[in-house]
Scaffold this active site. Sequence first.
Site, short mmCIF file in Angstrom:
data_model
loop_
_atom_site.label_atom_id
_atom_site.label_comp_id
_atom_site.label_asym_id
_atom_site.label_seq_id
_atom_site.Cartn_x
_atom_site.Cartn_y
_atom_site.Cartn_z
N SER A 1 -25.12 -11.13 18.98
CA SER A 1 -25.01 -10.68 17.59
C SER A 1 -23.61 -10.18 17.35
O SER A 1 -22.90 -9.77 18.28
CB SER A 1 -26.03 -9.57 17.30
OG SER A 1 -25.81 -8.45 18.14
N GLY A 2 -23.19 -10.22 16.09
CA GLY A 2 -21.85 -9.79 15.73
C GLY A 2 -21.85 -9.02 14.44
O GLY A 2 -22.90 -8.54 13.98
N PHE B 1 -21.35 -10.00 11.40
CA PHE B 1 -21.89 -10.63 10.20
C PHE B 1 -23.13 -11.47 10.46
O PHE B 1 -23.56 -12.21 9.59
CB PHE B 1 -20.82 -11.51 9.55
CG PHE B 1 -19.63 -10.73 9.08
CD1 PHE B 1 -19.74 -9.76 8.11
CD2 PHE B 1 -18.37 -10.96 9.63
CE1 PHE B 1 -18.65 -9.05 7.67
CE2 PHE B 1 -17.26 -10.25 9.20
CZ PHE B 1 -17.41 -9.28 8.22
N GLY B 2 -23.71 -11.40 11.65
CA GLY B 2 -24.91 -12.18 11.86
C GLY B 2 -25.29 -12.25 13.32
O GLY B 2 -24.83 -11.47 14.15
N ASP C 1 -9.07 -11.41 15.88
CA ASP C 1 -10.17 -10.70 16.53
C ASP C 1 -10.37 -11.20 17.95
O ASP C 1 -11.49 -11.49 18.36
CB ASP C 1 -11.46 -10.85 15.71
CG ASP C 1 -12.52 -9.82 16.10
OD1 ASP C 1 -12.15 -8.81 16.73
OD2 ASP C 1 -13.70 -10.02 15.78
#
Length: 1011
Positions: A716-717, A719-720, A843
């Site tokens: 998971s991150g 934004f989703g 990132d």
Amino acid sequence: MMPSVSLCPGLVVLLLYLSIILARSTLAGAAEDGENDDQRALLCFKSQVSDPSGALASWQSNTSLQFCSWNGVSCTAGRRRRVAALSLPSKGLAGPVPPCLANLTSLETLQLAGNGFHGVVPSELGALSRLSYLNLSGNSLAGVIPSALSSCANLRVLGLWNNSLEGEIPTTLSQCMDLQEINLSNNKLQGSIPTAFGTLPKLQILVLSGNRLTGGIPPLLGSSSSLVHVDLGGNSLTGMMPVSLNKLVGSIPESLGQISTLERLSLNGNHLSGPVPPSLFNMSSLTYLGLADNSLTGKLPANIAHTLPNIQTLLVTANRFDGTIPASLANASKLDNLLLASNRISGDIPLLGSLPNLQILDIGDNMLETDSLQVLWLGANKISGTIPLEIGNLKNLTELRMDYNLFSDSIPPTLVNLHKLVVLSIAKNKHSGPLPDAMGNLLQLNELSLDGNNFSGSIPTSIVYCRQLDKLNLSHNSLSGSIPSELFKISSFSQYLDLSYNQLSGDIPQEAGNLINLGTLNISNNRLSGNIPSTLGQCVLLESLQIESNSLVGSIPQSFINLVGMKELDVSQNNLSGKIPEFMATLSNLHVLNLSFNNFDGPIPTGGAFSNSSIVSLQGNERLCTNIPELALPLCPISVKHKTKHNYLVIKVVIPIVLVAFITLSCLGIILRKKRRRREQLVPHFEKSNQRTRKITFQDIVKATNQFSSANLIGSGSFGTVYKGCLEIEDNIVAIKIFNLDIFGADKSFDAECGTLKNIRHRNLVKVITLCSTVDLTGSEFKALVFKYMPNGNLEMWLHPKVNEQVQRKTLTLMQRINIALDVAHALDYLHNQSVCPIIHCDLKPSNVLLDLDMTACIGDFGLARFLSTRSNVQHNTSACLSCLKGSIGYIAPEYGLGADISTKGDVYSFGVLLLEMITGNRPTHEKFLDGTTMHEFIYRGFPNNIYEIVDPVLIQDGSIATHVLQNCIIPLVKIGLSCSMTPPNARWEMGRVCREILIIKGALANRDSK
């Protein structure tokens, strides 16, 4: 008067015998009690520490195994044995240090370095009166150093370095008169250096570097008659001491020069000022003198080499020394490291003709006049001006690297007199003018890098005499004229020949086929014309051929069928024509094939690289067609034969009907496309011209992920979430990234990732298969991306496995870490310097470095990526919406926090932190870096003297680091990491240089492993 009592002689003997038996029984009982106490103390230690690696598995109270045979335990000799040593370094132990160790009353050695102990140093250890060796270094201990340790009267070695200890150094430690070594470096200690340390009669090593010590250097240290190594660097030692109303002396005590035994003295990185006492340059035994990064003034003594006959390393960079460099340095025959940069030294550099051991020389913005120096590196120093004519006096020079500076004007003609040169690199400067006609005089040249300047004129034909050339880079200049055919007669080329980004014209010489050993040929972005020579098919070892952005005509030669090892072929943006040869589908090693923007026609081949849309680029060839309806290309026409009446009816009747239907459907399609245009403008289009997979639906995603089952969840991150699944359109497992559009910025992240991925293609970048932009069953917007599945997860999982994963997951070897670092560096170099529009990832961190089945690394998650320059509204909007998103804590470049514009240097900083994390095994957010000290600063303080305390203990424990590996691999890797994570952006290396340096390191390790 008392009566006298006489005892029978036999009775006296009997009483004496009974007394002896009673004494022996008492002593035996005491010894047995001592053994029991030791066993209980060891079992107490085991019960209070975490032991995930099973180092204490043999410590069992219910077995016949005597505790003296337990792992890490050594005992005294004799019948009644007591624990004399407990040695468990780098065993993965964790938890507080148990105070019950104080019950091992015969303990002489306690070695627990390189573990995960936290908490405080137990004051109870002061009860170990026999303790002579105490090493708790490389843990996470905090709190103060207990003054009770001064009760260990026999203490010889005190090692507490690389922890988080704070407070002042106890002055009572000077009561341990047998102390030979004190190492408290890389902690948070404050206050002053105890003056009484100078009274310890046996003290040989005093290392207090990397702390926050203040005040002056105690003059009493100079009274020592035993000190051999003193390191006080990386503190805040300051002060000018008055000796009269109008006279000051420097903050380095004169008495230090009276230590006749001293071999190493490091005062680097303090706030010392004033002149250096002359006595410091009269220490005949000194081999290392470090005074760098202070504010020292004055001149270096003229007779420095005579007064320091054994000096091997002299560091005085970043001070305020003036005058000239002493001529006597020419007699310092043992000198191998001389760093004089960033001072106020002017004038000529003396002849250093008798320095056979000199390996590293850094003089900043000065120049040498010596006739024996073999290696001269002046790279990345911001040196300006011209290269002096005196450079030709370096008759024995074999390697000259002056790249990444600000040198201007032309190459001095005397440079070609350096007949022993093997490596010449003056890339990335501001040189101009023509290349010397006599370049061919450099007969021994193996590597020539002149790229990134503004050289003009033609390539000198005399270069044909450089028959040892293996690497030649003349790219990014203004060279003109034709490519001399003589250049292709140098059969030694095996690495690369790069002439790209110039103004070269004419045909590609037929002699190009002579380069049968060449790996990379890049002549792109010139003005070349004519046909591609068929002789290039003889270069059977060619892996990369880049001839894009020229004016070439004709077809792809049939001889290219021999280039079976080709990995990258780019012929885009030319005027090539004809059919794409069928054999192109058989080149199984291709991972980049760019045929775009030419005039190719006819059907595209099937199979091989053409079955993978992420490999092949075909856009801009309007006359290409396909026999596969699923591809977004026109269908190839069917040949019609007029032999039968049936065929006549087909031509006259069926075809018109089909055409009418086709036109009708086309009109309807146009209307429908106009209705969808507004929504499609939000989603950057992938290159559909070569994509064979159909657009997937929400139902496809649901089925592939088993209704978004938690068993399929792999990450998971911001934004989703990411699931693994199996789509019917793919034979293999895929990774599906589903965006949570309820999170602010998620839709913009989706657009950014699509907009980036459609413009890039590289083996070390995550490969996207398709996308899904639709609605779910509730009518809400749904967006997802489908990627190639990476079975070995991400780098984060390997560097920092969870507790329940440690048994199952193997650790990374040194070679694997080097390969991963090289893969990431290649990817960033492509994004920054080789893509059509430079891209900044923004990132980079371990969780965004993915590993495939072969442990090849790919960078993923381009949700924050930005284009350095914009060429479309989509790109512009992508950049604007992400102006406040610049990375993850610990990996963000410090200038971003000050509002600086995003640049490629930000990615370089993140890479530097990532590389240091791979070497040390510590995250940049580790608790030891939470006091304002960055990972860069922490490692810099211990580099290179305390390199063993910096390196990941797993590598040391596995025995992967021999001395030569440390020198040739680990230290250079740390240097790269430090150079990339410098605070000033301009001081950071470019990724192209990083790739080259890591390749050298990889080669050194590979050569060592092959022996």
